[in-house]
Design a protein around this motif. Structure first.
Motif, PDB file in Angstrom:
ATOM      1  N   ASP A 224      45.502  35.775  34.204  1.00 23.45           N
ATOM      2  CA  ASP A 224      45.593  35.435  35.509  1.00 23.45           C
ATOM      3  C   ASP A 224      44.523  34.617  36.266  1.00 23.45           C
ATOM      4  O   ASP A 224      44.838  34.546  37.481  1.00 23.45           O
ATOM      5  N   LYS A 230      47.823  32.150  37.029  1.00 22.85           N
ATOM      6  CA  LYS A 230      47.853  32.564  38.536  1.00 22.85           C
ATOM      7  C   LYS A 230      49.069  32.371  39.162  1.00 22.85           C
ATOM      8  O   LYS A 230      49.497  33.209  40.055  1.00 22.85           O
ATOM      9  N   ALA A 233      51.122  35.418  38.337  1.00 20.09           N
ATOM     10  CA  ALA A 233      50.531  36.528  38.989  1.00 20.09           C
ATOM     11  C   ALA A 233      51.261  36.640  40.439  1.00 20.09           C
ATOM     12  O   ALA A 233      51.253  37.509  41.104  1.00 20.09           O
TER      13      ALA A 233
END
Length: 267
Positions: A224, A230, A233
């Motif tokens: 993540d 990311k 996430a």
């Protein structure tokens, strides 16, 4: 940006559909044009009320510093997550009757207050959607990247207008009810992501004990901290190294959602 596009698309689509329902009611009741002007005035007023809320949130944020600002921003994440969840479950329960409810409200308002009543019903209906959107976006803004958030919001608004137009023209066999059901599930996923973001803040400042941190490390599968990880996430609330308290609250959230989801299906 992706979350902003989706949230603004979903909320703006509801606002466009509400405006369409109110416009159709006026058409069916042989409006002479004054009702439609009142409708437009009400829609503009609803947007103005939502923008006023946004200005108020930013003003409050500018007045706060340090720990007070952190508490306010964390609280708004919880509020945004709660509002998304409440809105999805409310629409699941009342979505089939919302047209009849709006028609009844509009008939009563027009009888009592004439064209002013039409404007008020339109303003309140759109202000509700707009206020939710403002709070959702404020929650998403806690992750930074304001330019991406603004671009995503504009794309979402344009996509909502296009979707509403397709629905009105019945083009491409657009299955709007199915689209709204699928988007409801995605909104709940975004809501859980906002919840996790708020829990991250509470664990980070020591308010919430992590219990076990981390429970596991799945960075080998999806990291993540990478760019792609990311994005995933931010959308889902996934954490490669979750704390136990975070997992327990996240699981409790989905258990409650599942319970009320089933309950609203039989309402």
């Amino acid at each position: 940006m992706g979350n902003a596009i989706f949230v603004v698309w979903r909320e703006s689509l509801e606002a466009f559909l509400i405006a369409g329902i109110l416009f159709a009611w006026l058409q069916a009741n042989h409006d002479d044009g004054r009702g439609k002007r009142a409708l437009l005035l009400g829609l503009a007023g609803g947007v103005g009320l939502a923008l006023l809320l946004g200005w108020g949130l930013l003003t409050v944020q500018d007045e706060l510093t340090g720990q007070a600002l952190e508490v306010f921003q964390t609280a708004m994440l919880f509020v945004a997550a709660g509002l998304i969840t409440q809105m999805v479950l409310w629409m699941r329960r009342h979505g089939r009757t919302i047209k009849a409810r709006l028609h009844a409200d509009l008939t009563l308002a027009a009888t009592r207050s004439g064209h002013l009543g039409v404007a008020v019903v339109a303003a309140l209906a759109v202000a509700r959607e707009g206020a939710e959107t403002v709070i959702f976006l404020y929650g998403l803004a806690q992750g930074g990247e304001m330019q991406s958030l603004l671009i995503g919001s504009l794309i979402g608004l344009a996509a909502a207008a296009l979707t509403a137009w397709l629905a009105a023209k019945s083009l491409a066999r657009l299955n709007l009810p199915l689209l709204l059901r699928l988007s409801a599930i995605l909104l709940l996923i975004i809501s859980s992501a906002l919840l996790v973001a708020a829990l991250d803040r509470l664990i980070g400042d020591g308010t919430l004990p992590p219990l076990i941190d981390p429970v596991w490390n799945s960075a080998w599968l999806i990291d993540d901290t990478s760019q792609a990880g990311k994005l995933f996430a931010d959308f889902t609330g996934y954490r490669a190294r979750p704390a136990l308290s975070e997992l327990l609250i996240w699981a409790g959230y989905w258990m409650l959602v599942a319970f009320f989801w089933r309950k609203t299906a039989h309402a």
